[in-house]
Design a protein around this motif. Structure first.
Motif, PDB file in Angstrom:
ATOM      1  N   PRO A  43      13.097   4.929 -12.665  1.00  0.00           N
ATOM      2  CA  PRO A  43      14.127   4.491 -11.716  1.00  0.00           C
ATOM      3  C   PRO A  43      13.749   4.741 -10.267  1.00  0.00           C
ATOM      4  O   PRO A  43      14.100   3.948  -9.380  1.00  0.00           O
ATOM      5  N   LEU A  44      13.048   5.839 -10.005  1.00  0.00           N
ATOM      6  CA  LEU A  44      12.574   6.101  -8.638  1.00  0.00           C
ATOM      7  C   LEU A  44      11.681   4.960  -8.173  1.00  0.00           C
ATOM      8  O   LEU A  44      11.826   4.450  -7.058  1.00  0.00           O
ATOM      9  N   MET A  45      10.744   4.548  -9.040  1.00  0.00           N
ATOM     10  CA  MET A  45       9.828   3.467  -8.680  1.00  0.00           C
ATOM     11  C   MET A  45      10.572   2.151  -8.525  1.00  0.00           C
ATOM     12  O   MET A  45      10.232   1.331  -7.662  1.00  0.00           O
ATOM     13  N   ALA A  46      11.598   1.940  -9.358  1.00  0.00           N
ATOM     14  CA  ALA A  46      12.362   0.691  -9.282  1.00  0.00           C
ATOM     15  C   ALA A  46      13.080   0.558  -7.947  1.00  0.00           C
ATOM     16  O   ALA A  46      13.257  -0.557  -7.435  1.00  0.00           O
ATOM     17  N   MET A  47      13.504   1.672  -7.357  1.00  0.00           N
ATOM     18  CA  MET A  47      14.140   1.627  -6.050  1.00  0.00           C
ATOM     19  C   MET A  47      13.115   1.599  -4.919  1.00  0.00           C
ATOM     20  O   MET A  47      13.317   0.967  -3.885  1.00  0.00           O
ATOM     21  N   LEU A  48      12.026   2.295  -5.116  1.00  0.00           N
ATOM     22  CA  LEU A  48      11.017   2.429  -4.064  1.00  0.00           C
ATOM     23  C   LEU A  48      10.370   1.082  -3.719  1.00  0.00           C
ATOM     24  O   LEU A  48      10.157   0.780  -2.534  1.00  0.00           O
ATOM     25  N   MET A  49      10.068   0.287  -4.724  1.00  0.00           N
ATOM     26  CA  MET A  49       9.318  -0.953  -4.477  1.00  0.00           C
ATOM     27  C   MET A  49      10.063  -1.939  -3.588  1.00  0.00           C
ATOM     28  O   MET A  49       9.539  -2.373  -2.557  1.00  0.00           O
ATOM     29  N   PHE A  83       0.831  -1.201   0.000  1.00  0.00           N
ATOM     30  CA  PHE A  83       0.000   0.000   0.000  1.00  0.00           C
ATOM     31  C   PHE A  83       0.873   1.260   0.000  1.00  0.00           C
ATOM     32  O   PHE A  83       0.568   2.247  -0.686  1.00  0.00           O
ATOM     33  N   GLY A  84       1.961   1.242   0.758  1.00  0.00           N
ATOM     34  CA  GLY A  84       2.852   2.389   0.800  1.00  0.00           C
ATOM     35  C   GLY A  84       3.540   2.640  -0.528  1.00  0.00           C
ATOM     36  O   GLY A  84       3.709   3.790  -0.952  1.00  0.00           O
ATOM     37  N   VAL A  85       3.940   1.570  -1.210  1.00  0.00           N
ATOM     38  CA  VAL A  85       4.559   1.710  -2.526  1.00  0.00           C
ATOM     39  C   VAL A  85       3.576   2.343  -3.508  1.00  0.00           C
ATOM     40  O   VAL A  85       3.939   3.228  -4.297  1.00  0.00           O
ATOM     41  N   ILE A  86       2.324   1.910  -3.454  1.00  0.00           N
ATOM     42  CA  ILE A  86       1.304   2.493  -4.337  1.00  0.00           C
ATOM     43  C   ILE A  86       1.134   3.981  -4.037  1.00  0.00           C
ATOM     44  O   ILE A  86       1.071   4.815  -4.943  1.00  0.00           O
ATOM     45  N   GLY A  87       1.068   4.317  -2.752  1.00  0.00           N
ATOM     46  CA  GLY A  87       0.899   5.714  -2.378  1.00  0.00           C
ATOM     47  C   GLY A  87       2.051   6.590  -2.818  1.00  0.00           C
ATOM     48  O   GLY A  87       1.861   7.733  -3.239  1.00  0.00           O
ATOM     49  N   ALA A  88       3.273   6.055  -2.731  1.00  0.00           N
ATOM     50  CA  ALA A  88       4.446   6.849  -3.082  1.00  0.00           C
ATOM     51  C   ALA A  88       4.687   6.916  -4.577  1.00  0.00           C
ATOM     52  O   ALA A  88       5.203   7.911  -5.082  1.00  0.00           O
ATOM     53  N   LEU A 108      17.127  10.602  -8.225  1.00  0.00           N
ATOM     54  CA  LEU A 108      15.904   9.801  -8.252  1.00  0.00           C
ATOM     55  C   LEU A 108      16.111   8.451  -7.580  1.00  0.00           C
ATOM     56  O   LEU A 108      15.216   7.943  -6.891  1.00  0.00           O
ATOM     57  N   LEU A 109      17.264   7.847  -7.785  1.00  0.00           N
ATOM     58  CA  LEU A 109      17.553   6.557  -7.145  1.00  0.00           C
ATOM     59  C   LEU A 109      17.594   6.698  -5.619  1.00  0.00           C
ATOM     60  O   LEU A 109      17.044   5.866  -4.891  1.00  0.00           O
ATOM     61  N   VAL A 110      18.218   7.772  -5.138  1.00  0.00           N
ATOM     62  CA  VAL A 110      18.322   7.976  -3.693  1.00  0.00           C
ATOM     63  C   VAL A 110      16.956   8.269  -3.082  1.00  0.00           C
ATOM     64  O   VAL A 110      16.595   7.711  -2.033  1.00  0.00           O
ATOM     65  N   ILE A 111      16.176   9.129  -3.727  1.00  0.00           N
ATOM     66  CA  ILE A 111      14.872   9.466  -3.142  1.00  0.00           C
ATOM     67  C   ILE A 111      13.917   8.280  -3.228  1.00  0.00           C
ATOM     68  O   ILE A 111      13.015   8.130  -2.391  1.00  0.00           O
ATOM     69  N   GLY A 112      14.127   7.398  -4.199  1.00  0.00           N
ATOM     70  CA  GLY A 112      13.324   6.173  -4.244  1.00  0.00           C
ATOM     71  C   GLY A 112      13.547   5.320  -3.005  1.00  0.00           C
ATOM     72  O   GLY A 112      12.604   4.787  -2.418  1.00  0.00           O
ATOM     73  N   VAL A 113      14.799   5.217  -2.578  1.00  0.00           N
ATOM     74  CA  VAL A 113      15.113   4.491  -1.348  1.00  0.00           C
ATOM     75  C   VAL A 113      14.506   5.204  -0.143  1.00  0.00           C
ATOM     76  O   VAL A 113      13.887   4.584   0.733  1.00  0.00           O
ATOM     77  N   GLY A 114      14.659   6.540  -0.095  1.00  0.00           N
ATOM     78  CA  GLY A 114      14.141   7.302   1.034  1.00  0.00           C
ATOM     79  C   GLY A 114      12.641   7.179   1.185  1.00  0.00           C
ATOM     80  O   GLY A 114      12.131   6.888   2.279  1.00  0.00           O
TER      81      GLY A 114
END
Length: 490
Positions: A315-321, A147-152, A372-378
């Motif tokens: 790339p942001l999404m690839a790190m976030l998930m 759910f958090g991944v979807i929200g972000a 984008l990669l860093v903020i995806g992790v954050g």
């Protein structure tokens, strides 16, 4: 089956199907905040409205959504979350169809306002259903990570989908696409969600609280939207913001005195939950700096098409998930919310500082992609855990309004962030142009300077979020019992 019996494989599978339904609904609400933005120029050319009127396509949705969220959450608690969830899906689909067939500016604005109103029913019901369906710790962590991944990532998905639909089909498909999400979700919800167990004597709706809360939130969102277009010193901006604050103060006074409050103050008086709510609001404020100004930068400075600028966020999404899953499943049970959310906020602040180095001649690969990669992790470390903390341990009768408060924080935070950062960027760009009259390509240089100022302030917002998370959130791992009974254990 008794509540003491472990869930069977079939009930466990059914819960994950429910998560898919809830996720579809959440995705639809979140992506609709950005999917229309990319289509605005095409819609403007088609319907013939002015540049000054264009903002109302976005503002009408935000006003209805933000002002009605608390009421929508409480309606779910009173009348049943399944009923309100399905009504929200059906209404959102109908409003989207109306917008897709819009033949005038007024019709499109009205459809967007209806989308916001039904979204205010849908979003709290979705989160409260998630809260009451997943109570076993490991399953709950996994569900909140999804759910958090979807929200972000929903906002980025909206940019990608909006660009693709506008370029390949027509701007109207940014509205029609919701039918392909809402209708299947509503049909599945009718079959899979359990029947609402609503008490025979319903709690009356707190009318004074509803009026003051909705009026206050409406005035605040309107005030911040007005600040973005008319400036902070405009009389309408000042009047709206003062009225919003006054009405929300009156709301707190009302809630302390009425027998059946719209928002029981015990929901926000809990320190950890307050920290979760604040974290969501601050992420909403800072996150718009990423999507809004990076979209401008990539399209106006780097020359990306709408679709290319949307795909640039992948790339942001690839790190976030994966980070969201690791944070919720591995780090939260071991370290608790405080260090994980604070670290996510700090990483996000660092990413925004990285973006302050962009220039008119920079490339995507060297100046944008690393940030984008860093903020995806954050963001992956923040979103799901903050949402979980904000609703954890809340009484079942308050799950809807607590979930609404999460969405309200994100909406109000986003409105503040958009208005504040837009104003600061515009002011910085104007000052740069005035002080550098002989610079080549002055318009582009001024715009990029404005973006870097916005990124600096976004970094400050995330830094405040890191401090707030460290001060307010608990360092202990969540309790095994979360205070609610599984929906399917009846």
């Amino acid at each position: 089956m008794s509540t003491d019996t472990p869930p069977t494989t079939s009930t466990s599978r059914r819960r994950w199907l429910v998560l898919a339904i809830i996720g579809l609904a959440q995705l639809m609400v979140v992506l609709d905040a950005t999917i229309v933005n990319i289509a605005l120029p095409s819609a403007q050319a088609d319907l013939g409205f002015t540049d000054e009127s264009r903002q109302w396509i976005v503002t009408s949705y935000a006003l209805a959504f933000g002002s009605l969220l608390l009421l929508g959450g409480r309606l779910g608690d009173v009348f049943g979350r399944k009923r309100v969830f399905i009504v929200g899906l059906a209404g959102f689909a109908g409003a989207s169809a109306l917008g897709g067939f819009a033949s005038s500016f007024g019709m499109l604005v009205g459809a967007r306002a209806l989308q916001g109103a039904f979204g205010a029913l849908l979003a709290p019901a979705a989160l409260s259903l998630l809260t009451t369906t997943f109570t076993e710790p490991q399953e709950r962590n996994r569900a909140f990570s999804v759910f958090g991944v979807i929200g972000a990532s929903g906002a980025a998905i909206g940019l990608i989908l909006g660009g693709a639909l506008t370029e390949l089909l027509d701007w109207r498909w940014t509205m029609f696409v919701n039918l392909f999400l809402a209708v299947p979700a509503a049909v599945a919800a009718l079959r899979l969600l359990p029947r609402d167990a609503v008490a025979g004597q319903r709690t009356p709706i707190d009318l004074p609280g509803t009026l003051t809360a909705s009026g206050g939130l409406f005035a605040l969102v309107y005030g911040f939207s007005s600040a973005e277009s008319d400036g902070w010193g405009a009389p309408i901006t000042i009047a709206a913001l003062v009225a919003g604050v006054a009405l929300l103060v009156a709301f707190v006074v009302v809630e302390r005195r009425v027998e059946h409050p719209l928002l029981p103050l015990r929901v926000v008086a809990h320190r950890a939950r307050a920290g979760g709510f604040l974290a969501i609001a601050l992420v909403g404020a800072g996150l718009f700096g990423v999507f809004l100004f990076l979209t401008y930068y990539m399209q106006q400075t780097l020359g990306f098409s709408p679709l290319e600028s949307g795909l640039a966020f992948l790339p942001l999404m690839a790190m976030l998930m994966p980070t969201g899953a690791i944070g919720q499943m591995r780090l939260l049970p071991r370290f608790g919310p405080r260090p994980v959310v604070a670290a996510g906020m700090a990483l996000s602040a660092g990413a925004m500082l990285m973006l302050t180095g962009v220039e008119a001649g920079s490339s995507y690969a060297s100046a944008v992609l690393p940030a984008l990669l860093v903020i995806g992790v954050g963001l992956g470390l923040v979103f799901g855990i903050a949402m979980d903390t904000a609703v954890r341990g809340v009484e079942g009768a308050d799950a809807g309004v607590a979930s609404a408060l999460v969405n309200t924080g994100q909406q109000i935070g986003g409105s503040i962030g958009t208005a504040l950062l837009s104003t600061l960027a515009a002011g910085a760009a104007g000052a740069y142009a005035s002080s550098h009259p002989g610079v080549a390509d002055l318009a582009a240089q001024s715009a990029v300077h404005g973006y870097t100022v916005a990124f600096t302030w976004s970094a400050a917002i995330f830094a405040v979020g890191a401090i707030a998370a460290w001060v307010l959130l608990p360092s202990e791992a969540p309790d095994v019992a979360v205070g609610a009974e599984p929906v399917f254990a009846h």
